[in-house]
Design an enzyme around this catalytic site. Structure first.
Site, mmCIF file in Angstrom:
data_model
loop_
_atom_site.group_PDB
_atom_site.id
_atom_site.type_symbol
_atom_site.label_atom_id
_atom_site.label_comp_id
_atom_site.label_asym_id
_atom_site.label_seq_id
_atom_site.Cartn_x
_atom_site.Cartn_y
_atom_site.Cartn_z
ATOM 1 N N GLU A 148 11.518 3.947 9.094
ATOM 2 C CA GLU A 148 12.467 3.935 8.721
ATOM 3 C C GLU A 148 13.518 2.755 9.308
ATOM 4 O O GLU A 148 14.324 1.916 8.824
ATOM 5 C CB GLU A 148 12.848 4.769 7.772
ATOM 6 N N CYS A 216 20.596 10.495 2.208
ATOM 7 C CA CYS A 216 20.119 9.981 0.447
ATOM 8 C C CYS A 216 19.727 11.441 -0.065
ATOM 9 O O CYS A 216 19.846 12.675 0.736
ATOM 10 C CB CYS A 216 18.418 9.603 -0.026
ATOM 11 N N SER A 245 10.298 12.993 8.678
ATOM 12 C CA SER A 245 11.596 13.929 9.015
ATOM 13 C C SER A 245 12.351 15.028 8.120
ATOM 14 O O SER A 245 12.959 15.570 9.105
ATOM 15 C CB SER A 245 12.201 13.129 9.971
ATOM 16 N N ASN A 246 12.107 14.582 7.581
ATOM 17 C CA ASN A 246 13.391 15.428 6.502
ATOM 18 C C ASN A 246 12.490 17.136 6.266
ATOM 19 O O ASN A 246 13.465 17.844 6.299
ATOM 20 C CB ASN A 246 13.402 14.676 4.675
ATOM 21 N N SER A 289 8.411 14.730 0.791
ATOM 22 C CA SER A 289 6.705 14.043 0.818
ATOM 23 C C SER A 289 5.800 14.896 0.134
ATOM 24 O O SER A 289 4.824 14.500 -0.013
ATOM 25 C CB SER A 289 6.422 13.692 1.720
HETATM 26 S S1 SF4 Z 1 11.783 7.728 -0.427
HETATM 27 FE FE1 SF4 Z 1 12.646 10.105 -1.676
HETATM 28 S S2 SF4 Z 1 13.636 10.800 0.705
HETATM 29 FE FE2 SF4 Z 1 13.512 8.585 1.381
HETATM 30 S S3 SF4 Z 1 15.246 7.505 1.376
HETATM 31 FE FE3 SF4 Z 1 13.893 7.763 -1.170
HETATM 32 S S4 SF4 Z 1 14.541 8.610 -2.446
HETATM 33 FE FE4 SF4 Z 1 15.122 9.751 -0.405
#
Ligand code: SF4
Length: 333
Positions: A148, A216, A245-246, A289
């Site tokens: 990203e 986000c 990452s998240n 994910s």
């Molecule tokens: S894919 Fe999901 S985690 Fe990534 S920016 Fe979009 S809403 Fe956020």
């Protein structure tokens, strides 16, 4: 930004269904698929239905082993770069976004492309373009090497410098400290990012904030939910992949918020029974994910170890849905 971001965090719990003081599971809500991942995975599935295998996807469509393996079995070929795709084939860009150079490389090879970039990543790209046009120095907080970040930085390589955490601030220099803005990767730890921003602001007092949150709604909501239960947990299991990452951030946030132990697993089979020794409360969450079936696997495994009392800890209800890319629009399932 979605209205799903909780400004005031309300916590609701499902009723305690088990014996007081017994082994229990706290299940974070929200967890798992976000709107951007849902859209990206459905984009690939619909593209397969419409065009037939093989179709190509640049990088992992989303950072989850199970999703990638399942789509591979259905005829999706994951590649690192456009030059691995046969001329004229169909190529899908992943949820993490790509730089203009990648779009150009695909066009040069006559590839048919579908862009599954999450609209919330695209929003950060637009911010980078806008502030580069106004000749700002853009300090992009994010993890070096993450797709990203490469895509966002590629929108304005002459204006963007990456700041990979608070310790990287000392090395940052800018041309004009009255024209500096920070932006960020969408999937960072909110707390660590604010620490980086505070250090940047000490160095550059005129530092401007992004027009809206770049981290986000889904990343924020999952962190808020895991924080709400972490202090009660002897162990938090985060379902997610190591390159997500998240998901990795959820382990850090859980430990930072008081969980005694926390681990990341792709599958239930990776749960080490020794982690459960002396444990009464296990928290479970999953990255943005992660399909829910993988969480169910962990819940079932814990039930086999006596953790059959499962309570939800809910801090937000998410309703956001993104339309599919134009090329594939038809009624959503
Ligand atoms: S894919 Fe999901 S985690 Fe990534 S920016 Fe979009 S809403 Fe956020």
């Amino acid at each position: 930004m979605s209205s799903a971001v909780p400004l005031e965090v309300g916590i609701s719990r499902s009723a305690d269904s088990g014996p007081a003081g017994g082994k229990r599971v706290l299940l974070a809500e929200p967890r798992g698929y976000c709107a951007g991942v849902d859209r990206a995975v459905e984009t690939v599935e619909k593209a397969l239905d419409k065009h037939g295998a093989p179709i190509y996807v640049r990088k992992e469509i989303v950072h989850n082993r199970h999703v990638v393996e399942t789509l591979t079995e259905r005829g999706v070929v994951f590649v690192d770069e456009t030059d691995e795709v046969p001329d004229g084939s169909l190529l899908v860009f992943s949820a993490h976004g790509v730089s203009p150079a990648v779009h150009q490389a695909a066009a040069a090879r006559n590839l048919q492309t579908i862009d599954a970039t999450c609209p919330l990543v695209t929003k950060v790209h637009q911010e980078a373009k806008r502030f580069a046009r106004d000749d700002y120095d853009i300090l992009l907080i994010g993890h070096e090497g993450h797709e990203e970040v490469e895509g966002t930085a590629g929108e304005a390589p002459d204006h963007v410098q990456l700041v990979d955490g608070p310790d990287a601030v000392d090395a940052v220099t800018v041309r004009d400290d009255s024209k500096v803005i920070w932006l960020s990767q969408t999937t960072l730890s909110v707390d660590e990012t604010m620490e980086t921003v505070a250090r940047l602001r000490t160095k550059f007092p005129h530092l401007q904030d992004p027009p809206s949150d770049d981290i986000c709604y889904a990343t924020q909501n999952r962190q808020v939910a895991v924080k709400a239960m972490a202090a009660e947990c002897d162990l938090v299991i985060v379902v997610g992949s190591r390159n997500s990452s998240n998901s990795v951030r959820l382990v850090e946030v859980a430990l930072g918020a008081g969980a005694k132990d926390a681990h990341l697993v792709d599958y239930a089979r990776e749960v080490d029974p020794e982690w459960l020794d002396g444990v009464t409360t296990v928290g479970i969450t999953s990255g943005a994910s992660v399909p829910e079936i993988l969480v169910r696997g962990v819940v079932d495994l814990l039930a086999e170890h006596g953790f059959s009392d499962v309570q939800s800890v809910t801090t937000a209800n998410e309703t956001l849905v993104f339309a599919l890319p134009r090329e594939l629009r038809s009624p959503r399932r």
